[in-house]
Design a protein around this motif. Sequence first.
Motif, short mmCIF file in Angstrom:
data_model
loop_
_atom_site.label_atom_id
_atom_site.label_comp_id
_atom_site.label_asym_id
_atom_site.label_seq_id
_atom_site.Cartn_x
_atom_site.Cartn_y
_atom_site.Cartn_z
N ALA B 146 -2.93 93.64 -1.97
CA ALA B 146 -1.55 94.04 -2.24
C ALA B 146 -0.96 94.79 -1.05
N ARG B 147 -1.79 95.64 -0.47
CA ARG B 147 -1.33 96.47 0.64
C ARG B 147 -0.98 95.61 1.87
N LEU B 148 -1.81 94.60 2.12
CA LEU B 148 -1.62 93.76 3.30
C LEU B 148 -0.85 92.48 2.99
N ASP B 149 -0.46 92.34 1.71
CA ASP B 149 0.29 91.15 1.29
C ASP B 149 -0.48 89.88 1.63
N LEU B 150 -1.74 89.86 1.18
CA LEU B 150 -2.61 88.72 1.44
C LEU B 150 -3.19 88.23 0.12
N PRO B 151 -3.58 86.95 0.09
CA PRO B 151 -4.35 86.49 -1.08
C PRO B 151 -5.69 87.23 -1.13
N ILE B 152 -6.18 87.46 -2.33
CA ILE B 152 -7.44 88.20 -2.45
C ILE B 152 -8.58 87.43 -1.81
N GLY B 153 -8.50 86.10 -1.85
CA GLY B 153 -9.54 85.30 -1.21
C GLY B 153 -9.61 85.57 0.29
N THR B 154 -8.48 85.83 0.90
CA THR B 154 -8.46 86.13 2.34
C THR B 154 -9.14 87.47 2.60
N VAL B 155 -8.87 88.44 1.74
CA VAL B 155 -9.50 89.75 1.89
C VAL B 155 -11.02 89.63 1.75
N LYS B 156 -11.46 88.90 0.74
CA LYS B 156 -12.90 88.71 0.54
C LYS B 156 -13.52 88.06 1.77
N SER B 157 -12.86 87.05 2.28
CA SER B 157 -13.38 86.33 3.43
C SER B 157 -13.44 87.22 4.66
N ARG B 158 -12.40 88.00 4.89
CA ARG B 158 -12.38 88.88 6.06
C ARG B 158 -13.49 89.92 5.97
N GLN B 159 -13.72 90.45 4.79
CA GLN B 159 -14.77 91.45 4.64
C GLN B 159 -16.15 90.82 4.92
N ARG B 160 -16.37 89.65 4.38
CA ARG B 160 -17.66 89.00 4.58
C ARG B 160 -17.87 88.63 6.05
N LEU B 161 -16.89 88.00 6.64
CA LEU B 161 -17.01 87.59 8.04
C LEU B 161 -17.11 88.78 8.97
N GLY B 162 -16.37 89.84 8.64
CA GLY B 162 -16.41 91.05 9.45
C GLY B 162 -17.79 91.70 9.42
N LEU B 163 -18.39 91.77 8.25
CA LEU B 163 -19.72 92.36 8.15
C LEU B 163 -20.74 91.52 8.90
N LEU B 164 -20.62 90.21 8.81
CA LEU B 164 -21.53 89.33 9.53
C LEU B 164 -21.35 89.49 11.04
N ALA B 165 -20.11 89.60 11.48
CA ALA B 165 -19.85 89.78 12.90
C ALA B 165 -20.39 91.12 13.38
N LEU B 166 -20.25 92.14 12.55
CA LEU B 166 -20.77 93.46 12.93
C LEU B 166 -22.29 93.41 13.02
N ARG B 167 -22.90 92.72 12.09
CA ARG B 167 -24.36 92.58 12.12
C ARG B 167 -24.82 91.93 13.41
N ARG B 168 -24.13 90.89 13.83
CA ARG B 168 -24.51 90.21 15.08
C ARG B 168 -24.32 91.15 16.26
#
Lengths: 285, 187
Positions: B146-168
């Motif tokens: 709601a805050r970023l005016d994004l679909p929730i699926g996009t938020v879920k995806s960004r969180q998952r991909l971001g954590l994976l990128a941080l891990r690498r």
Amino acid sequence: MADDRMPPLSCAEVEDLAAGFVLGSLPDAEMAAVRGHLATCTSDHPALAELASVVPALALAVPEAKPAAALGGRILAAARAEVPAREVLSPPPAREPAVRGENLASDRRVVARRDIAAWLRPFRRPAWGLAALAAVLVLVLTALDLQLTGQVSELTAYRAGVEAVLSAAASPGGRLAILNSAATGGPAGLAAVTVDGRVSIAMRNLVPTTGDEVYEAWLIPGSAAPLPVGSFAVGSGQTGTLLASLTNPVADTNVVVAVTREPGPGATTPTLPIIAQGRASPPAS
Amino acid sequence: MARLAAGDPDPLEGLYERYGAMAYALALRITRDGSAAEDVVQETFLGVWRNADRYELGRGSVRTWLLSIVHHRAIDLLRRRRPTTVLPERDDAPPEILTMPDVWQDLAARLDREAIQVALATIPTAQREAIELAYFGGHTQVEIAARLDLPIGTVKSRQRLGLLALRRALADAGHTNRAGTDGEPRG
């Protein structure tokens, strides 16, 4: 109010919720559902473990900051001040039967440990997987542990609330009400009304409140309209206590104490049904 | 921890000296309030003192679970401040850590705060934002969407991909750090 609990999740659903779970970014019901699944499932959850392994780094990524120099001394002083109290509050010997509610908290911890140990038993993975699993366990067990100790804290508050009710009822002119619901095993408790307008309530077996919901206490003198007394929220311990003081004490000796569940504080008329009620009368001499 | 469990509060001083600043920094980052952060730290360490008998020596990292408690308490405090949230009272207790190695005992020993911050800075901004709003802001995916005016699926995806990128990024940094200043692998 409807139960927010979700049906049990599948492993695939847990993996899909992994990122939100490890970041604490899921709604409460989904967080609880994932924890519940992990506590009993013996399968691997590689995506969850992989993402969980990263979370501790976030805690270390914050800018350096130093607290006030006196903070450490305050903490140590507070701990030392509790040393005598810890001796008083030590759990009773195993031979002595404890209050059912006290055993409940420790029993739940034993059950939780057993379930999680069963989940771990068949797990065999290289070091990276085990380490990631440790991170997942920290997340699960921290949340579970905080929830369980929250329940113990609520039980302690409930016992203090019962003592406050009995003390108020024993005051000159005090009146005691035993609060009961229509359903066996439903909400129940005690309430006291004093001549100077204080109302004390301690209740158990209450469904936890969510959002703005509260339990509201009412005094119903004779056939008059119910008077709102005050409200309280209920957590996972399912107990609630209230200490209120009325501006205009109710002198009527024929007063009923009732409790309802309201969508928010400040209700002026009760929302039916009445959760529990009882007639306040002087304690038997 | 054994001495704490036995009712001796003195080891709490050493525990605080070792992890107090770290705990405070995390609490401050979340609450943005020095006084509130100190309260979180105090409650965390007193919770450790009160429940030390539930911690089993040698199992898991004290730092990892202590910081996880700080995080939980700070987020709880943050959420209580929001008018729509009602939370039950909570006491702290060290979570039971079963016999597992701490992922950070090796990696974090090689990585300092700066290295972790650099790793975090390498992941895409949008992904980092989705992670930070959750971890430091205590926001749910729905609230972030709601805050970023994004679909929730996009938020879920960004969180998952971001954590994976941080891990690498962290794994790479750990590998680089492991080589040491003389360029030779250690350990």
